[in-house]
Write an enzyme that holds these catalytic residues in place. Structure first.
Site, mmCIF file in Angstrom:
data_model
loop_
_atom_site.group_PDB
_atom_site.id
_atom_site.type_symbol
_atom_site.label_atom_id
_atom_site.label_comp_id
_atom_site.label_asym_id
_atom_site.label_seq_id
_atom_site.Cartn_x
_atom_site.Cartn_y
_atom_site.Cartn_z
ATOM 1 N N ASP A 61 0.902 -1.152 -0.017
ATOM 2 C CA ASP A 61 0.124 0.018 -0.030
ATOM 3 C C ASP A 61 0.786 1.196 0.057
ATOM 4 O O ASP A 61 1.811 1.297 0.786
ATOM 5 C CB ASP A 61 -0.758 0.080 1.111
ATOM 6 C CG ASP A 61 -2.254 1.152 1.193
ATOM 7 O OD1 ASP A 61 -1.692 2.229 1.002
ATOM 8 O OD2 ASP A 61 -3.148 0.538 1.124
ATOM 9 N N SER B 115 -12.783 -5.919 -5.186
ATOM 10 C CA SER B 115 -12.688 -4.294 -4.841
ATOM 11 C C SER B 115 -13.341 -3.943 -6.226
ATOM 12 O O SER B 115 -14.494 -3.207 -6.089
ATOM 13 C CB SER B 115 -11.228 -4.025 -4.839
ATOM 14 O OG SER B 115 -10.994 -2.532 -4.807
ATOM 15 N N ARG B 116 -12.714 -3.576 -7.072
ATOM 16 C CA ARG B 116 -13.253 -3.024 -8.464
ATOM 17 C C ARG B 116 -12.671 -3.648 -9.629
ATOM 18 O O ARG B 116 -11.468 -3.974 -9.738
ATOM 19 C CB ARG B 116 -12.663 -1.512 -8.489
ATOM 20 C CG ARG B 116 -13.384 -0.700 -7.859
ATOM 21 C CD ARG B 116 -14.873 -0.291 -8.053
ATOM 22 N NE ARG B 116 -15.593 0.597 -7.131
ATOM 23 C CZ ARG B 116 -16.182 0.326 -6.057
ATOM 24 N NH1 ARG B 116 -16.371 -1.092 -5.643
ATOM 25 N NH2 ARG B 116 -16.940 1.152 -5.454
ATOM 26 N N ASP C 177 -15.356 -11.165 -7.601
ATOM 27 C CA ASP C 177 -16.746 -10.517 -7.278
ATOM 28 C C ASP C 177 -16.960 -9.179 -8.198
ATOM 29 O O ASP C 177 -18.392 -8.793 -7.927
ATOM 30 C CB ASP C 177 -16.829 -10.128 -5.822
ATOM 31 C CG ASP C 177 -17.982 -9.983 -5.231
ATOM 32 O OD1 ASP C 177 -19.179 -10.602 -5.773
ATOM 33 O OD2 ASP C 177 -18.493 -8.923 -4.625
ATOM 34 N N GLU D 29 -19.459 -4.558 -15.773
ATOM 35 C CA GLU D 29 -20.401 -5.408 -15.062
ATOM 36 C C GLU D 29 -21.810 -4.577 -14.987
ATOM 37 O O GLU D 29 -22.741 -5.053 -14.959
ATOM 38 C CB GLU D 29 -19.957 -5.468 -13.374
ATOM 39 C CG GLU D 29 -20.063 -4.180 -12.791
ATOM 40 C CD GLU D 29 -19.611 -4.598 -11.107
ATOM 41 O OE1 GLU D 29 -20.193 -4.024 -10.367
ATOM 42 O OE2 GLU D 29 -18.322 -5.215 -11.258
ATOM 43 N N HIS E 292 -20.830 -9.001 -7.464
ATOM 44 C CA HIS E 292 -20.732 -7.810 -6.608
ATOM 45 C C HIS E 292 -21.326 -7.643 -5.500
ATOM 46 O O HIS E 292 -21.976 -6.828 -5.182
ATOM 47 C CB HIS E 292 -20.931 -6.564 -7.573
ATOM 48 C CG HIS E 292 -20.001 -5.413 -6.856
ATOM 49 N ND1 HIS E 292 -19.397 -4.283 -7.771
ATOM 50 C CD2 HIS E 292 -19.339 -5.130 -5.669
ATOM 51 C CE1 HIS E 292 -18.805 -3.577 -7.187
ATOM 52 N NE2 HIS E 292 -18.794 -3.905 -5.918
#
Length: 331
Positions: free
Chosen positions: A173, A229-230, A254, A259, A291
């Site tokens: 991060d 996440s995205r 997910d 999408e 999602h």
């Protein structure tokens, strides 16, 4: 305050309908997604309320401004679906920065366990009394090296779960957190070392297509990849190419970069024209969900409460602690 609530599903009303009345708000529930074709429905409202698969671009911002709409209430932490720069000095944007980090982290682990131990396939087999174990072999998570990209609240929750499996956790991060039972390393080292990679970072100009042919090339053969996440963190075409080459042991998704219009809808009777999504579904070691990592009772209640508190603060001139400003935009 009158609120146009776009993309309404039955489960949204469970909390937003009674809580909206408690706050004294007039919430107009609209089933249609927020788009250029439906933005006119915001007329006569003080705010619109949208979710991750809605979008508000510059043209729509201008339309809202002309309709004297004061705010965009996001039922999510992410805001990459709104043109924040266009809204500056016109419309206030308020988000839900955190609802239940554990919900998403737990679901990420569920995806990993499922795609690894193939419990979904075992379930289908045994319902037909096929008790064969052929093709169901997984791998231990114990003492595996797991790379967590993004150590915000969700990433930290994922690290705590992984420590329960006694995994060796590496993380990356640009803004390290203190006190984590994990080792911060460079992205390159994480990609090269990890047996499993889980994505928990926001979508920015730096993270868009973070998973691409170059980063995939330096990963271990047989690596597992999980994304809650995205969708646009992954270059889907590069992922498919790598799947065809047998690079991944398993992939749990997910989220998906295209999408919109598919996820959260029943498309079981339709022909899916998205070739990449259809191709992903053909791989036996890819699991795609719609999602739903956030989708727990606790998270949904927290989303409703924070969203309505944001609206209350705006209406009553209180500090807007969850306001999204241009200084937060990196896209």
């Amino acid at each position: 305050m009158k609120i146009a609530f776009y993309g309404t599903k039955p489960y949204d009303k469970i909390w937003f309908e009674p809580m909206g009345k408690e706050y004294g708000f007039d919430v107009h529930f609209i089933e249609a997604a927020c788009s250029r074709e439906t933005i006119f429905m915001a007329k006569g409202h003080d705010a619109i309320c949208i979710f991750v698969n809605d979008y508000v671009d510059e043209e729509m911002i201008n339309a809202l401004y002309e309709m004297k709409v004061k705010a965009i209430l996001l039922r999510s932490a992410g805001f990459n679906n709104v043109d924040v720069k266009a809204a500056e000095d016109k419309i206030v944007i308020l988000r839900v920065p955190s609802y239940s980090p554990e919900a998403v982290a737990e679901f990420a682990m569920a995806l990993l366990l499922t795609v690894n131990r193939l419990t979904h396939k075992a379930y289908n087999r045994t319902r037909e009394f096929n008790m064969s174990l052929n093709g169901l072999m997984g791998t231990d998570l114990y003492e595996k090296t797991v790379g967590v990209i993004g150590t915000g609240k969700i990433g930290q929750a994922m690290i705590r779960i992984l420590n329960g499996f006694q995994a060796h956790v590496l993380c990356y991060d640009p803004y390290p957190a203190e006190g984590l039972e994990a080792e911060y390393v460079s992205l390159e080292k994480l990609f090269k070392s990890a047996d499993i990679i889980s994505l928990h970072c926001p979508l920015t100009s730096d993270t868009r297509h973070l998973i691409n042919k170059d980063t995939i090339a330096i990963m271990k053969k047989g690596v597992y990849l999980v994304n809650t996440s995205r969708g646009s963190l992954i270059n889907t075409e590069d992922l498919i190419d790598a799947m065809l080459e047998g690079k991944f042991g398993g992939v749990g998704l997910d989220v998906y970069e295209e999408e919109e219009g598919v996820f959260y809808e029943d498309r079981s009777g339709d022909i899916i024209t998205d070739d990449n999504l259809a191709r992903l579904m053909t791989f036996p070691n890819v699991l795609v969900t719609s999602h739903m990592g956030f989708f727990t009772k606790e998270a949904m209640q927290a989303i409703a409460k924070t969203t309505l508190e944001n609206a209350y603060a705006l209406e009553n001139g209180l500090p807007l602690v969850n306001q999204v400003g241009t200084e937060m935009v990196q896209l």
